[in-house]
Design a protein around this motif. Structure first.
Motif, PDB file in Angstrom:
ATOM      1  N   ALA A   1      42.806  35.920  43.466  1.00 38.87           N
ATOM      2  CA  ALA A   1      44.125  36.020  42.842  1.00 38.87           C
ATOM      3  C   ALA A   1      44.022  36.175  41.328  1.00 38.87           C
ATOM      4  O   ALA A   1      44.836  36.851  40.697  1.00 38.87           O
ATOM      5  CB  ALA A   1      44.956  34.791  43.191  1.00 38.87           C
ATOM      6  N   SER A   2      42.994  35.551  40.752  1.00 39.52           N
ATOM      7  CA  SER A   2      42.809  35.585  39.294  1.00 39.52           C
ATOM      8  C   SER A   2      41.864  36.687  38.845  1.00 39.52           C
ATOM      9  O   SER A   2      41.566  36.785  37.661  1.00 39.52           O
ATOM     10  CB  SER A   2      42.278  34.231  38.813  1.00 39.52           C
ATOM     11  N   ARG A   3      41.347  37.460  39.822  1.00 40.58           N
ATOM     12  CA  ARG A   3      40.422  38.561  39.544  1.00 40.58           C
ATOM     13  C   ARG A   3      39.179  38.091  38.793  1.00 40.58           C
ATOM     14  O   ARG A   3      38.736  38.695  37.823  1.00 40.58           O
ATOM     15  CB  ARG A   3      41.136  39.666  38.757  1.00 40.58           C
ATOM     16  N   ARG A   4      38.616  36.972  39.262  1.00 41.41           N
ATOM     17  CA  ARG A   4      37.399  36.462  38.650  1.00 41.41           C
ATOM     18  C   ARG A   4      36.195  37.325  39.067  1.00 41.41           C
ATOM     19  O   ARG A   4      36.175  37.892  40.150  1.00 41.41           O
ATOM     20  CB  ARG A   4      37.150  35.005  39.063  1.00 41.41           C
TER      21      ARG A   4
ATOM     22  N   ARG B   1      50.539  38.997  42.691  1.00 39.55           N
ATOM     23  CA  ARG B   1      49.287  39.319  43.372  1.00 39.55           C
ATOM     24  C   ARG B   1      48.888  38.113  44.224  1.00 39.55           C
ATOM     25  O   ARG B   1      48.473  37.086  43.696  1.00 39.55           O
ATOM     26  CB  ARG B   1      48.215  39.621  42.334  1.00 39.55           C
TER      27      ARG B   1
ATOM     28  N   GLU C   1      49.953  40.318  37.749  1.00 38.26           N
ATOM     29  CA  GLU C   1      49.430  41.480  37.044  1.00 38.26           C
ATOM     30  C   GLU C   1      50.546  42.104  36.207  1.00 38.26           C
ATOM     31  O   GLU C   1      51.714  41.728  36.341  1.00 38.26           O
ATOM     32  CB  GLU C   1      48.909  42.523  38.044  1.00 38.26           C
TER      33      GLU C   1
ATOM     34  N   GLY D   1      48.408  35.081  41.853  1.00 43.44           N
ATOM     35  CA  GLY D   1      48.280  35.392  40.440  1.00 43.44           C
ATOM     36  C   GLY D   1      49.269  36.495  40.095  1.00 43.44           C
ATOM     37  O   GLY D   1      50.112  36.876  40.917  1.00 43.44           O
TER      38      GLY D   1
ATOM     39  N   ASP E   1      41.608  31.586  44.835  1.00 49.56           N
ATOM     40  CA  ASP E   1      41.872  31.558  43.397  1.00 49.56           C
ATOM     41  C   ASP E   1      41.052  32.629  42.677  1.00 49.56           C
ATOM     42  O   ASP E   1      41.551  33.300  41.767  1.00 49.56           O
ATOM     43  CB  ASP E   1      41.539  30.175  42.846  1.00 49.56           C
TER      44      ASP E   1
ATOM     45  N   ASP F   1      47.241  26.901  47.503  1.00 51.02           N
ATOM     46  CA  ASP F   1      47.201  26.383  46.137  1.00 51.02           C
ATOM     47  C   ASP F   1      48.627  26.037  45.709  1.00 51.02           C
ATOM     48  O   ASP F   1      49.423  26.927  45.402  1.00 51.02           O
ATOM     49  CB  ASP F   1      46.603  27.432  45.194  1.00 51.02           C
TER      50      ASP F   1
ATOM     51  N   ASP G   1      46.341  31.876  47.460  1.00 52.21           N
ATOM     52  CA  ASP G   1      46.691  31.615  46.062  1.00 52.21           C
ATOM     53  C   ASP G   1      47.409  32.835  45.507  1.00 52.21           C
ATOM     54  O   ASP G   1      47.354  33.928  46.089  1.00 52.21           O
ATOM     55  CB  ASP G   1      45.440  31.313  45.239  1.00 52.21           C
TER      56      ASP G   1
END
Length: 240
Positions: A231-234, A67, A60, A58, A228, A124, A56
Motif C-alpha cells: 500500500a505504501s509502495r515500499r 490504493r 497516490e 495508501g 503495508d 490495518d 492496508d
C-alpha cells in the motif's frame, strides 16, 4: 472537513458497502450504530486457518487516488501466495471515526481481485476499538462476511487497563466506557505497542493470540506488514 458538520455531504455512497447512507456525517454515524449490532465476537473461522490475508490502504496522486493492498499468505509458512492492488478515486476527505467510509470501497475491490477467499483477514486499523464499535476492520468484516482482526498503531478509543511490560507478547485490556474493546499488545520489545481488536467473527482472546502467532521479526504481524509494504509502495513489495 470538521466532524461537527453533521449535515455536510461527504460522498456518493457505494450501495453495497453503505446501504442506506445519505452521504452525511450524521448518517454515517447512524449506519455505524446499525452495523455494529451485526458484529459477532464469537469464533467462526476455519480452525486452524489455512489461508490468511492482510489488508492496508495508501494514497497516490496527492491523495486523489485510494490504493488498497490485499495479500494472501499461507497461515503456517507465512509464504505470500498472491498480492493485489486496487485503485479507486478517493471519494471523501478524512474524518476522525469515519475512516471506513473513505477506504472501504477500495478494500472491497482488492478483496474481489484475490483468487482465493481467506479464512481470516487482518486489517490495518481498528476493529471494535472504536467509539461506535465499528472501526474499518469491523465494517469490512460485516460487509464482506469475513472473520477479521483489526491491528492498529494508535489508540482511537479506550484506555489501557494497567501498565504494559516491555516483553514480547505482553498485553493489557483496552477498555472504553467500562467495556473491553481490545488489547494493547507488545509485539516486540523496545517498540511501540499495537492496538489489537476483534473485527468480526473472532473473539477477544483469539484476536490477540492469532495476531501474536503472525508476528515474526518485525513489530507488525506479517499479513498487515506485507500489505503495508504494498500500500505504501515500499521497496521490495511485489504483486503475485
Amino acid at each position: 472537513m470538521e466532524e461537527r458538520s453533521g449535515h455536510a455531504s461527504l460522498a456518493t455512497p457505494p450501495a453495497a458497502a453503505f446501504e442506506g447512507w445519505d452521504g452525511s456525517i450524521a448518517g454515517a454515524r447512524a449506519l455505524q450504530a446499525r452495523l455494529s449490532a451485526r458484529v459477532s465476537l464469537q469464533d467462526d473461522a476455519a480452525s486452524p486457518p489455512r489461508v490468511i490475508a492482510g489488508f492496508d490502504v495508501g494514497f497516490e496522486d496527492g491523495g486523489e487516488t485510494t490504493r488498497a493492498a490485499a495479500v494472501l499468505l499461507d497461515a503456517d509458512s507465512g509464504q505470500v501466495l498472491h498480492a493485489r492492488i486496487a485503485r479507486l478515486p478517493t471519494s471523501m476527505p478524512y474524518v476522525p471515526g469515519l475512516l471506513s467510509f473513505r477506504e472501504l470501497p477500495a478494500l472491497l475491490e482488492a478483496l474481489a481481485q484475490l483468487p482465493l477467499r481467506p479464512d481470516l483477514a487482518f486489517v490495518d486499523g481498528q476493529g471494535i476499538a472504536h467509539p461506535r464499535r465499528l472501526g474499518i476492520a469491523a465494517h469490512f468484516g460485516v460487509v464482506a462476511g469475513l472473520p477479521c482482526i483489526g491491528v492498529a498503531k494508535k489508540i482511537l478509543a479506550g484506555t489501557p487497563d494497567g501498565e504494559l511490560p516491555d516483553v514480547r507478547g505482553a498485553r493489557v485490556p483496552l477498555r472504553h466506557r467500562g467495556e473491553q474493546v481490545g488489547w494493547l499488545l507488545r509485539s516486540k520489545p523496545r517498540c511501540l505497542p499495537l492496538v489489537v481488536s476483534p473485527g468480526h467473527r473472532v473473539s477477544m482472546e483469539t484476536a490477540v493470540e492469532m495476531t501474536m502467532r503472525q508476528v515474526g521479526r518485525y513489530r507488525l504481524p506479517e499479513p498487515t506488514r506485507q500489505a503495508d509494504a504494498l500500500a505504501s509502495r515500499r521497496p521490495g513489495a511485489t504483486l503475485l
